[in-house]
Design a protein around this motif. Structure first.
Motif, PDB file in Angstrom:
ATOM      1  N   ASP A   1     -79.519  18.230  -6.998  1.00 46.96           N
ATOM      2  CA  ASP A   1     -78.104  18.605  -7.085  1.00 46.96           C
ATOM      3  C   ASP A   1     -77.818  19.972  -6.475  1.00 46.96           C
ATOM      4  O   ASP A   1     -76.654  20.347  -6.305  1.00 46.96           O
ATOM      5  N   ALA A   2     -78.857  20.732  -6.152  1.00 46.00           N
ATOM      6  CA  ALA A   2     -78.666  22.085  -5.623  1.00 46.00           C
ATOM      7  C   ALA A   2     -78.357  22.100  -4.129  1.00 46.00           C
ATOM      8  O   ALA A   2     -78.121  23.170  -3.559  1.00 46.00           O
ATOM      9  N   GLU A   3     -78.320  20.961  -3.492  1.00 42.46           N
ATOM     10  CA  GLU A   3     -78.040  20.912  -2.055  1.00 42.46           C
ATOM     11  C   GLU A   3     -76.700  21.593  -1.750  1.00 42.46           C
ATOM     12  O   GLU A   3     -75.687  21.325  -2.387  1.00 42.46           O
ATOM     13  N   GLY A   4     -76.716  22.524  -0.793  1.00 45.30           N
ATOM     14  CA  GLY A   4     -75.513  23.233  -0.396  1.00 45.30           C
ATOM     15  C   GLY A   4     -75.113  24.367  -1.317  1.00 45.30           C
ATOM     16  O   GLY A   4     -74.120  25.056  -1.053  1.00 45.30           O
ATOM     17  N   ARG A   5     -75.885  24.597  -2.374  1.00 46.38           N
ATOM     18  CA  ARG A   5     -75.539  25.638  -3.339  1.00 46.38           C
ATOM     19  C   ARG A   5     -76.397  26.882  -3.103  1.00 46.38           C
ATOM     20  O   ARG A   5     -77.340  26.887  -2.325  1.00 46.38           O
ATOM     21  N   THR A   6     -76.065  27.962  -3.811  1.00 49.54           N
ATOM     22  CA  THR A   6     -76.802  29.212  -3.684  1.00 49.54           C
ATOM     23  C   THR A   6     -77.958  29.222  -4.681  1.00 49.54           C
ATOM     24  O   THR A   6     -77.757  29.041  -5.880  1.00 49.54           O
TER      25      THR A   6
ATOM     26  N   VAL B   1     -80.158  24.780   1.202  1.00 51.49           N
ATOM     27  CA  VAL B   1     -79.456  25.602   0.214  1.00 51.49           C
ATOM     28  C   VAL B   1     -79.195  26.965   0.846  1.00 51.49           C
ATOM     29  O   VAL B   1     -79.731  27.288   1.907  1.00 51.49           O
ATOM     30  N   GLU B   2     -78.355  27.748   0.193  1.00 54.08           N
ATOM     31  CA  GLU B   2     -78.198  29.145   0.592  1.00 54.08           C
ATOM     32  C   GLU B   2     -79.218  29.954  -0.199  1.00 54.08           C
ATOM     33  O   GLU B   2     -79.036  30.223  -1.385  1.00 54.08           O
ATOM     34  N   ALA B   3     -80.324  30.297   0.447  1.00 51.46           N
ATOM     35  CA  ALA B   3     -81.447  30.936  -0.239  1.00 51.46           C
ATOM     36  C   ALA B   3     -81.267  32.447  -0.310  1.00 51.46           C
ATOM     37  O   ALA B   3     -80.936  33.100   0.681  1.00 51.46           O
TER      38      ALA B   3
ATOM     39  N   ASP C   1     -74.815  36.753 -13.288  1.00 50.40           N
ATOM     40  CA  ASP C   1     -73.590  37.353 -12.741  1.00 50.40           C
ATOM     41  C   ASP C   1     -72.941  36.470 -11.671  1.00 50.40           C
ATOM     42  O   ASP C   1     -72.052  36.922 -10.955  1.00 50.40           O
ATOM     43  N   GLU C   2     -73.440  35.222 -11.573  1.00 45.79           N
ATOM     44  CA  GLU C   2     -72.863  34.190 -10.701  1.00 45.79           C
ATOM     45  C   GLU C   2     -73.067  34.471  -9.214  1.00 45.79           C
ATOM     46  O   GLU C   2     -72.374  33.911  -8.372  1.00 45.79           O
ATOM     47  N   THR C   3     -74.063  35.313  -8.898  1.00 44.83           N
ATOM     48  CA  THR C   3     -74.437  35.489  -7.495  1.00 44.83           C
ATOM     49  C   THR C   3     -75.086  34.224  -6.961  1.00 44.83           C
ATOM     50  O   THR C   3     -74.947  33.878  -5.787  1.00 44.83           O
ATOM     51  N   CYS C   4     -75.804  33.520  -7.828  1.00 42.64           N
ATOM     52  CA  CYS C   4     -76.408  32.256  -7.416  1.00 42.64           C
ATOM     53  C   CYS C   4     -76.113  31.177  -8.452  1.00 42.64           C
ATOM     54  O   CYS C   4     -75.780  31.467  -9.606  1.00 42.64           O
ATOM     55  N   ASP C   5     -76.239  29.925  -8.015  1.00 48.57           N
ATOM     56  CA  ASP C   5     -75.948  28.771  -8.875  1.00 48.57           C
ATOM     57  C   ASP C   5     -77.187  28.266  -9.597  1.00 48.57           C
ATOM     58  O   ASP C   5     -77.079  27.576 -10.614  1.00 48.57           O
ATOM     59  N   MET C   6     -78.345  28.587  -9.058  1.00 48.83           N
ATOM     60  CA  MET C   6     -79.610  28.198  -9.673  1.00 48.83           C
ATOM     61  C   MET C   6     -80.625  29.286  -9.356  1.00 48.83           C
ATOM     62  O   MET C   6     -80.570  29.908  -8.289  1.00 48.83           O
ATOM     63  N   ALA C   7     -81.541  29.541 -10.287  1.00 48.00           N
ATOM     64  CA  ALA C   7     -82.542  30.585 -10.084  1.00 48.00           C
ATOM     65  C   ALA C   7     -83.891  30.106 -10.593  1.00 48.00           C
ATOM     66  O   ALA C   7     -83.972  29.323 -11.547  1.00 48.00           O
ATOM     67  N   PHE C   8     -84.948  30.592  -9.952  1.00 53.33           N
ATOM     68  CA  PHE C   8     -86.310  30.297 -10.386  1.00 53.33           C
ATOM     69  C   PHE C   8     -86.936  31.553 -10.970  1.00 53.33           C
ATOM     70  O   PHE C   8     -86.756  32.656 -10.444  1.00 53.33           O
ATOM     71  N   ALA C   9     -87.687  31.385 -12.053  1.00 56.11           N
ATOM     72  CA  ALA C   9     -88.418  32.496 -12.674  1.00 56.11           C
ATOM     73  C   ALA C   9     -89.529  31.913 -13.526  1.00 56.11           C
ATOM     74  O   ALA C   9     -89.462  30.745 -13.938  1.00 56.11           O
ATOM     75  N   TYR C  10     -90.537  32.728 -13.814  1.00 58.17           N
ATOM     76  CA  TYR C  10     -91.637  32.195 -14.616  1.00 58.17           C
ATOM     77  C   TYR C  10     -91.310  32.263 -16.102  1.00 58.17           C
ATOM     78  O   TYR C  10     -90.445  33.014 -16.554  1.00 58.17           O
ATOM     79  N   ASP C  11     -92.005  31.451 -16.877  1.00 61.45           N
ATOM     80  CA  ASP C  11     -91.633  31.191 -18.266  1.00 61.45           C
ATOM     81  C   ASP C  11     -91.566  32.434 -19.150  1.00 61.45           C
ATOM     82  O   ASP C  11     -90.609  32.621 -19.903  1.00 61.45           O
TER      83      ASP C  11
END
Length: 324
Positions: free
Chosen positions: A154-159, A189-191, A206-216
């Motif tokens: 679902d992240a296609e085309g998103r930040t 995506v917009e990486a 802060d809504e700079t990106c729509d999805m984020a990756f981080a470790y647990d």
């Protein structure tokens, strides 16, 4: 096997999409221009061990959590210990290859890449967050509550906020997950590369990106402990396979044999880098006083084969940095 559907796709299509999609940052020219030799680094004649760290979190917090570890290494080896905070993973690799760092701590991918680039490395311990934990961690894909992104596709085309192109849980494993979901991790995506795990999460908030990756542990322990994140702030929509424990490792090309042997004894035979053992040895007055990097419980013994899983993901993704 890790990411089985990705393996099937690679065998069927000769990885044409994947090769073009993972333009990871290379290690620079250090491997071609410098060499390491016994005793030519800080761990040699001047009696100083230099440890370099990768920016899993904000630099001030990173440095302060190394203080106990540095004290123990100094006491046990009889050498002065200095900490050098690197700006990114590529800088860590270049320092190791150039013989400018005697030890490093952080990303499993950085360890694999630095060894591939020519640094003479030996892993000593892998990070364990809590007593009894399995020696490893996972990457999360996070979205804000109520997001219409419910799976990676679902992240296609998103930040999308990644951490760093050399980050194991902040880019390598997420890239494999994105490819497995049918997306090029950068082109579809917009990486954004945020530079650290906490910065990626804050950018989501802060809504700079729509999805984020981080470790647990960043999501569940470190940021909540600093009052920067609560469970109500995010949803986890994806979890990676288990990633091998983040290592601390030594540069055998710069450290003398006596120091290498003392470090092996500390980490493997005595299991000293363990908060219970540090209290017993008198380095801490109580468990609460013992602060290891990333609020770890211990660095348990590991060897090079522990990181074969990283090499497997490199084979699956054909990431450029894995072969340079």
């Amino acid at each position: 096997m890790i990411f089985p559907s990705l393996r099937r796709r690679l065998s069927a299509t000769a990885a044409a999409l994947v090769v073009g999609s993972l333009a990871l940052t290379a290690c620079g020219d250090a491997a071609d221009e410098t060499t390491t030799a016994e005793g030519n680094g800080n761990g040699g004649d001047d009696g100083v061990i230099t440890i370099t760290g990768v920016p899993a979190e904000e630099a001030t917090a990173l440095v302060s959590k190394f203080e106990l570890l540095m004290e123990v290494i100094s006491e046990e080896t009889g050498k002065e210990v200095e900490f050098s905070s690197s700006t990114d993973y590529a800088a860590v690799i270049e320092a190791l290859v150039a013989g400018q760092a005697d030890m490093a701590i952080g990303s499993p991918f950085s360890y694999v890449r630095a060894a591939k680039a020519g640094a003479e490395l030996e892993p000593l311990g892998g990070r364990i967050e809590e007593q009894g934990d399995e020696p490893g961690y996972v990457s999360y894909a996070l979205v804000r509550p109520g997001s219409d992104i419910q799976e990676l596709a679902d992240a296609e085309g998103r930040t999308v906020c990644y951490v760093d192109q050399g980050s194991t849980s902040g880019f390598l494993y997420p890239s494999a997950g994105m490819i497995d979901a049918g997306l090029d991790p950068e082109e579809d995506v917009e990486a954004i590369f945020s530079g650290s795990h906490d910065a990626a999460v804050l950018a989501l908030l802060d809504e700079t990106c729509d999805m984020a990756f981080a470790y647990d542990s960043m999501v569940e322990v470190l940021m909540p402990g600093r009052g920067e994140l609560s469970e109500d702030d995010y949803e986890v929509i994806w979890e990676s396979p288990l990633i091998p424990a983040s290592p601390i490792y030594m540069n055998t090309g710069t450290l003398d044999q006596e120091t290498q042997d003392k470090l092996r004894t500390m980490f493997r035979e005595d299991r000293l880098i363990n908060v219970d053992n540090l209290v017993e040895a008198g380095y801490c007055d109580s468990l609460e006083d013992c602060t290891l990097p990333e609020d770890s419980y211990e660095y348990a013994p590991v060897d090079d084969s522990t990181y074969d899983g990283i090499r497997e993901v490199c084979d699956l993704t054909q990431a450029a940095a894995c072969t340079e």
